[in-house]
Design an enzyme around this catalytic site. Structure first.
Site, short mmCIF file in Angstrom:
data_model
loop_
_atom_site.label_atom_id
_atom_site.label_comp_id
_atom_site.label_asym_id
_atom_site.label_seq_id
_atom_site.Cartn_x
_atom_site.Cartn_y
_atom_site.Cartn_z
N LYS A 139 3.38 -7.21 0.65
CA LYS A 139 3.12 -8.05 -0.51
C LYS A 139 2.66 -9.45 -0.14
O LYS A 139 1.86 -10.07 -0.87
CB LYS A 139 4.36 -8.10 -1.41
CG LYS A 139 4.66 -6.77 -2.08
CD LYS A 139 5.88 -6.88 -2.97
CE LYS A 139 6.09 -5.60 -3.78
NZ LYS A 139 6.27 -4.42 -2.90
N GLU A 228 9.26 -16.18 -5.15
CA GLU A 228 8.26 -16.05 -6.21
C GLU A 228 8.86 -16.58 -7.51
O GLU A 228 10.03 -16.29 -7.84
CB GLU A 228 7.87 -14.58 -6.37
CG GLU A 228 6.74 -14.32 -7.35
CD GLU A 228 6.38 -12.84 -7.38
OE1 GLU A 228 5.55 -12.41 -6.58
OE2 GLU A 228 6.97 -12.12 -8.22
N HIS A 263 13.70 -2.93 -12.96
CA HIS A 263 12.37 -2.90 -12.36
C HIS A 263 11.83 -1.48 -12.16
O HIS A 263 10.87 -1.27 -11.40
CB HIS A 263 12.35 -3.67 -11.04
CG HIS A 263 12.85 -5.08 -11.17
ND1 HIS A 263 12.11 -6.09 -11.75
CD2 HIS A 263 14.05 -5.63 -10.84
CE1 HIS A 263 12.82 -7.21 -11.73
NE2 HIS A 263 14.00 -6.96 -11.20
N ARG A 320 -1.69 3.86 -3.76
CA ARG A 320 -1.42 5.29 -3.93
C ARG A 320 -1.69 5.67 -5.38
O ARG A 320 -1.96 4.82 -6.23
CB ARG A 320 0.04 5.60 -3.61
CG ARG A 320 1.02 4.76 -4.43
CD ARG A 320 2.44 5.21 -4.29
NE ARG A 320 3.41 4.28 -4.81
CZ ARG A 320 3.71 4.12 -6.09
NH1 ARG A 320 3.10 4.87 -7.01
NH2 ARG A 320 4.61 3.23 -6.49
#
Length: 538
Positions: A139, A228, A263, A320
């Site tokens: 990431k 973040e 999540h 993917r």
């Protein structure tokens, strides 16, 4: 190694214009299980490709194994001893003379080391290249690529955050203050909420970094974490990408995946409700720009947050096929798995794919997917493995069900509890929601608890119908105690049974009769309630 129930597939398939087309591969190994393995096997058979299934001991007689032309045992039930054994999967492909490996999603799908091993063995990996997986699967690397491509990413760090030494703590805290609290500590090498920690105060940051890094190392073999900013309220919107080896990259629309718990996505739909055509095209263009910068080929998904000021913020790229790819297929009429095979074989994107991408800014259909899992929504969506009794899935216009479950199957505790994906499509979102309600009412699953009560709640919710979505939706609206699912289910089944019995006796207006005297004791109401206990387990 065992043979499947069918003879080898033919060497050719048909194009849309009816002309013969040599299959992209002669034989492909599917490195997955369950519904996604069956989905890939079916797409391969449509193209005239022979398939090899792999399985663990608990899956020896599963649907995906029986559907393949050949099957190879990998090992015992635990994924670490079977589906996650890259060496065993690669050996199975070589021993069966497979030319390519399709990883599906999960397990080995986003492991750059596995894709590289497949490439080094002279086989084709049906997905992005190992280099693309390596650069986008991390990431932090993806965030740096977004910066290079001029795509706004969620504010945060571009390098790992570390507090291994005392002298690092002050610098990390200073950076966190610049980003702003509350913020998230996130794993650089994975997703699904693993390694993630929410931090509201500077003094809690060192402990959150240590805990997040430890969980990330355990889950992904990499303890790198970063900071973040937390953007709330926000919607989670992702863009479906396809890229060929000639450098052409297109966006096939977007999906709203805001309804989540911890999540993990629960409901997905395409297109994202409420976006203007201009916003939709802006989002698609950002995703394509990022993918081109990364040299992406095959299928991937760029994920964004959409904030209250109607700004898009890049989150990550999933290199993917996604679980929810089917809703895009229903809207665009493009078979994404089939396209994956053709791209992996070196064919450029076809005219139908290009046309679908050009039309993605103004879609004319709407599709919704709910993930039916062996989980108890009344107990925090806790997994509830067990043996399925009755299993009836819906059908009819605009309904698609992807599953590999049969009556009497046991849902094992060793894998993800997803057992089916129910998808509906119509020309409008309102029509799709109505179709979803009908399809959910046709579902009958006994023996185990599933997420069906939650999905029925969503389909009936006025806020969902109004498109009032956010990543906090489930926390804000789902209260199984207040909802009293058992009472709702009994009431619905009572009305259905009442109408059927009353009509059979030559009467009409059963529902009206019940409304006039809801306390009226009768055999038909009792029968309906008894049936509901079986059909709608709590």
């Amino acid at each position: 190694m065992t043979a499947g129930p069918r003879s080898a597939a033919g060497p050719a398939s048909l194009r849309k214009d009816g002309t013969a087309n040599v299959a992209p591969f002669g034989r492909v190994l599917v490195a997955n299980r369950g519904e996604i393995a069956l989905r890939i096997i079916r797409a391969a058979r449509d193209l005239g490709i022979e398939t090899v299934a792999v399985y663990s001991d608990v899956d020896a007689n599963s649907v995906h194994v029986r559907a393949a032309d050949l099957a190879v045992r990998l090992g015992p039930a635990p994924a670490g001893e079977s589906y996650l054994r890259a060496d065993a999967v690669l050996d199975a492909a070589i021993r069966t003379s497979a030319q390519a490996i399709h990883p599906g999603y999960g397990f080995l799908a986003e492991r750059a080391s596995f894709a590289r091993a497949v490439e080094d063995a002279g086989l084709v990996f049906v997905g992005p290249s190992s280099a693309a997986i390596g650069s986008l699967g991390d990431k932090l690397a993806a965030r740096r690529l977004a910066h290079e491509a001029g795509v706004p990413a969620v504010p945060g760090t571009l390098e790992p955050a570390s507090v291994d030494r005392p002298d690092q703590v002050d610098a990390v805290i200073a950076t966190a203050v610049e980003i702003g609290f509350p913020l998230l500590v996130k794993a650089a090498a994975g997703g699904g909420g693993r390694g993630m920690r929410r931090v509201e105060r500077a003094e809690d940051l060192p402990a959150a970094l240590a805990a997040g890094a430890a969980e990330s190392a355990s889950a992904f073999g990499d303890g790198s974490v970063y900071l973040e900013r937390e953007i709330r309220p926000a919607r989670h919107i992702e863009v479906q990408l396809l890229g060929d080896t000639a450098g052409t990259v297109v966006a096939l629309g977007e999906r709203d995946c805001s309804l989540q718990r911890r999540h993990q996505k629960l409901v997905e739909e395409s297109p994202a409700p409420g976006l203007t055509p201009e916003e939709r095209r802006e989002l698609h263009e950002m995703a394509v720009r990022l993918a081109r910068t990364a040299g992406l080929t095959n299928a991937a998904t760029a994920e964004f947050l959409f904030d209250a000021q109607r700004r898009f913020w890049f989150l990550e790229v999933n290199t993917r096929l996604q679980v929810e790819h089917g809703v895009t297929e229903l809207v665009t009429d493009i078979d994404l798995v089939r396209e994956q095979f053709w791209i992996a074989a070196g064919r450029p994107l076809g005219a139908d794919v290009i046309a679908a991408a050009e039309a993605a800014g103004s879609p004319r259909r709407h599709a919704i997917e709910v993930r039916i899992a062996a989980e108890d929504p009344a107990r925090g969506f806790a997994p509830v493995p067990g043996r399925i009794g009755r299993w009836t899935m819906p059908s009819g216009p605009g309904v698609r069900v992807d599953t590999a479950v049969e009556p009497g199957n046991r849902v094992p505790p060793d894998y993800d509890p997803l057992i089916a994906k129910l998808m509906v499509a119509d020309t409008t979102r309102e029509g799709a929601i109505a179709r979803l309600r009908r399809a959910l009412d046709e579902c009958e699953v006994t023996g185990i608890q599933t997420t069906l009560p939650f999905h029925r709640f969503v389909a009936d919710h006025v806020g969902f119908a109004a498109g009032e979505l956010s990543t906090d939706w489930v926390v804000e609206h789902w209260d199984p105690v207040a909802t009293d699912l058992r009472s709702d289910a009994l009431a619905v089944a009572s009305r259905v049974a009442a109408a059927a019995v009353w009509a059979g006796a030559g009467h009409s207006g059963a529902a009206e009769a019940e409304q006039r005297d809801p306390a009226r004791p009768s055999a038909w109401r009792q029968a309906g309630r008894e049936a509901a206990r079986d059909r709608w387990p709590r």
